[in-house]
Design an enzyme around this catalytic site. Structure first.
Site, PDB file in Angstrom:
ATOM      1  N   ASP A  87      23.917  22.316  96.004  1.00 49.23           N
ATOM      2  CA  ASP A  87      24.286  23.357  95.143  1.00 49.23           C
ATOM      3  C   ASP A  87      23.589  25.033  95.991  1.00 49.23           C
ATOM      4  O   ASP A  87      23.341  24.518  97.551  1.00 49.23           O
ATOM      5  CB  ASP A  87      23.012  23.713  93.727  1.00 49.23           C
ATOM      6  CG  ASP A  87      21.637  23.834  94.266  1.00 49.23           C
ATOM      7  OD1 ASP A  87      21.093  24.628  94.896  1.00 49.23           O
ATOM      8  OD2 ASP A  87      20.634  23.900  92.909  1.00 49.23           O
ATOM      9  N   GLY A 112      21.687  27.303  95.618  1.00 45.03           N
ATOM     10  CA  GLY A 112      20.616  27.965  95.608  1.00 45.03           C
ATOM     11  C   GLY A 112      20.727  29.485  94.671  1.00 45.03           C
ATOM     12  O   GLY A 112      19.349  29.485  93.946  1.00 45.03           O
ATOM     13  N   GLY A 113      21.995  29.578  94.193  1.00 42.49           N
ATOM     14  CA  GLY A 113      21.835  30.654  93.129  1.00 42.49           C
ATOM     15  C   GLY A 113      20.966  30.149  92.026  1.00 42.49           C
ATOM     16  O   GLY A 113      20.422  31.965  91.548  1.00 42.49           O
ATOM     17  N   ASP A 115      27.532  31.347  92.949  1.00 45.19           N
ATOM     18  CA  ASP A 115      27.798  32.311  91.775  1.00 45.19           C
ATOM     19  C   ASP A 115      26.916  33.260  91.379  1.00 45.19           C
ATOM     20  O   ASP A 115      25.457  32.979  91.074  1.00 45.19           O
ATOM     21  CB  ASP A 115      28.232  31.348  90.626  1.00 45.19           C
ATOM     22  CG  ASP A 115      27.419  30.410  90.425  1.00 45.19           C
ATOM     23  OD1 ASP A 115      26.088  30.445  91.440  1.00 45.19           O
ATOM     24  OD2 ASP A 115      26.756  29.366  89.330  1.00 45.19           O
ATOM     25  N   ASP A 121      25.302  15.436  87.348  1.00 42.17           N
ATOM     26  CA  ASP A 121      23.896  16.259  87.633  1.00 42.17           C
ATOM     27  C   ASP A 121      22.707  16.619  85.890  1.00 42.17           C
ATOM     28  O   ASP A 121      23.360  17.665  86.243  1.00 42.17           O
ATOM     29  CB  ASP A 121      23.629  16.745  88.779  1.00 42.17           C
ATOM     30  CG  ASP A 121      23.663  18.432  88.689  1.00 42.17           C
ATOM     31  OD1 ASP A 121      24.297  18.938  88.198  1.00 42.17           O
ATOM     32  OD2 ASP A 121      22.252  18.928  88.407  1.00 42.17           O
ATOM     33  N   CYS A 137      18.225  -5.491  80.295  1.00 47.90           N
ATOM     34  CA  CYS A 137      17.913  -4.044  81.747  1.00 47.90           C
ATOM     35  C   CYS A 137      17.410  -5.326  82.693  1.00 47.90           C
ATOM     36  O   CYS A 137      17.131  -5.583  83.226  1.00 47.90           O
ATOM     37  CB  CYS A 137      16.944  -3.077  81.151  1.00 47.90           C
ATOM     38  SG  CYS A 137      17.076  -1.950  82.897  1.00 47.90           S
ATOM     39  N   CYS A 158      17.139  -3.557  86.454  1.00 49.12           N
ATOM     40  CA  CYS A 158      16.442  -2.783  86.644  1.00 49.12           C
ATOM     41  C   CYS A 158      15.249  -3.038  87.150  1.00 49.12           C
ATOM     42  O   CYS A 158      14.858  -4.283  86.607  1.00 49.12           O
ATOM     43  CB  CYS A 158      16.242  -1.456  86.161  1.00 49.12           C
ATOM     44  SG  CYS A 158      14.588  -1.246  85.388  1.00 49.12           S
ATOM     45  N   CYS A 186      11.938  -3.260  84.659  1.00 49.84           N
ATOM     46  CA  CYS A 186      12.785  -4.248  83.796  1.00 49.84           C
ATOM     47  C   CYS A 186      12.072  -5.549  84.302  1.00 49.84           C
ATOM     48  O   CYS A 186      12.087  -7.013  83.445  1.00 49.84           O
ATOM     49  CB  CYS A 186      13.741  -3.833  82.773  1.00 49.84           C
ATOM     50  SG  CYS A 186      13.642  -2.170  81.949  1.00 49.84           S
ATOM     51  N   HIS A 222      13.797   2.519  86.350  1.00 50.93           N
ATOM     52  CA  HIS A 222      14.385   2.290  85.332  1.00 50.93           C
ATOM     53  C   HIS A 222      15.115   3.580  84.637  1.00 50.93           C
ATOM     54  O   HIS A 222      16.240   3.394  84.318  1.00 50.93           O
ATOM     55  CB  HIS A 222      13.555   2.089  84.045  1.00 50.93           C
ATOM     56  CG  HIS A 222      14.271   1.693  82.392  1.00 50.93           C
ATOM     57  ND1 HIS A 222      14.445   0.821  81.912  1.00 50.93           N
ATOM     58  CD2 HIS A 222      13.994   2.880  81.314  1.00 50.93           C
ATOM     59  CE1 HIS A 222      15.406   0.761  81.735  1.00 50.93           C
ATOM     60  NE2 HIS A 222      15.219   1.732  80.778  1.00 50.93           N
TER      61      HIS A 222
HETATM   62 ZN   LIG Z   1      15.137  -0.857  83.197  1.00 50.92          ZN
END
Ligand SMILES: [Zn+2]
Length: 372
Positions: free
Chosen positions: A91, A93-94, A145, A267, A305, A307, A310, A336
């Protein structure tokens, strides 16, 4: 940088695309985990990649103040400094100057502010912001900006958007003169909650023909419906052949809705920040791992899940770690949550490709329940 649209939904404005950068191809729509200080908090870059991240975000304001450009320059940029070889978006920084620092003045020249760390005085001009982002060797830099609080008067918003356009021209010129081939720059549309001002901002920035466009100044305290209404109005004003990025948004529901309106990039600190307060995202709703009902719960956070967390750990163990403030709690919870967000985006892309976005969205809402 090249952006190719791969599939257009016939049911909504959703689309999938490929954003080709020098450091890798990004499949859109995409969520970018936030790595404020050159780290996605609590995760190693391998873990971030393992969660499915294709691009991460770094914060110019923070990295400029600490460790400083001269340190990162010794490594030839942020990628080598932090050991992440995929694309990075930074970004301007503004927003942090506006929200964190002791801001003393906004003038035509830029922001004059005092560091939130040691009170030292700095000037962040459009040229300085791009200079720092080029020093970080950011794959996608953002124009400086003028951020504005909500609510704000029409006159204030109009003045801020005109200044944002003049700063965008200065950013563009400095970037063109100093960039390397891998460095791209996005313009940021402002205009607050006033549709005609959004229109004016988008038209002014389109003249500069940036490689991509972002919508700033959303999710700054306005009601959700208003945020989505403004996104609905503003997204079609941006050139369709360019990636469209909505900054600082949002919840899983926001992502699903904004993809339907044609957004490609997002984001937000939500998955990482909430992980550190024990708030975990799942397809059936959010859960608070500190809750006493998980004390003896042998199930993973979310059945099915894939991940790392999990695959290996129960809710009871994660609750124990969290209650004891063990460091591993932050890491496992973050894995997760980041995985959940990135997997949601992968599911969204698959639904668009199959041209079944409406069915996907219906199913998504049917399963997601209020937080417990
Ligand atoms: Zn998970």
């Amino acid at each position: 940088m090249k952006f190719k649209i791969k599939k257009l939904s016939t049911q909504t404005r959703a689309r999938t695309g490929k954003l080709e950068t020098a450091r890798g191809v990004i499949e859109t729509p995409i969520f970018m985990p936030v790595g404020t200080l050159g780290t996605v908090k609590s995760l190693s870059p391998e873990e971030v990649a393992g969660c499915g991240a294709q691009i991460i975000l770094g914060n110019t304001y923070h990295l400029y103040l600490r460790p400083g450009c001269e340190v990162i320059d010794r490594f030839g940029g942020l990628h080598r400094f932090m050991h992440w070889d995929g694309p990075i978006l930074t970004d301007s920084g503004g927003f942090q100057v506006f929200s964190l620092a002791r801001l003393s003045k906004i003038s035509e020249e830029g922001y004059t502010f005092q560091s939130h760390i040691d009170g030292s005085r700095h000037i962040l001009t459009p040229e300085k912001s791009i200079e720092v982002q080029l020093c970080l060797d950011s794959d996608i830099s953002m124009c400086l900006d003028q951020c504005i609080q909500y609510p704000a008067s029409r006159d204030e918003v109009a003045a801020a958007l005109e200044l944002t356009t003049r700063w965008a021209q200065r950013c563009f010129e400095f970037w063109e003169e100093n960039r390397r081939p891998q460095n791209n720059l996005f313009g940021i549309v402002q205009g607050g909650m006033y549709p005609d001002l959004r229109e004016r901002s988008a038209a002014q920035l389109a003249e500069l023909d940036f490689p991509g466009y972002a919508i700033g100044g959303l999710s700054v305290g306005e009601p959700i419906d208003l945020m989505r209404e403004l996104a609905d109005f503003t997204l079609p004003l941006l050139p369709d052949e360019k990636p469209k990025y909505i900054m600082g948004v949002g919840t899983p529901e926001d992502l699903v809705e904004l993809v339907a309106l044609g957004a490609d990039m997002f984001d937000c600190v939500m998955p990482t920040r909430n992980a550190r307060t024990g708030q975990l995202f799942t397809g059936s709703g959010n859960l608070n791992i500190a809750n006493a009902r998980f004390r003896e719960d042998t199930a993973p956070i979310e059945d099915g899940c894939t991940c790392y967390t999990c695959q290996h750990y129960s809710r009871a163990y994660l609750r124990h770690l969290y209650k004891a403030r063990e460091l591993l709690a932050y890491r496992l919870n973050t894995i997760h949550n980041v995985h959940y967000y990135l997997n949601l985006m992968a599911d969204i892309r698959a639904a668009i490709k199959a041209d079944e976005f409406i069915k996907f969205r219906k199913e998504f809402y049917r399963k997601r329940k209020p937080s417990t």
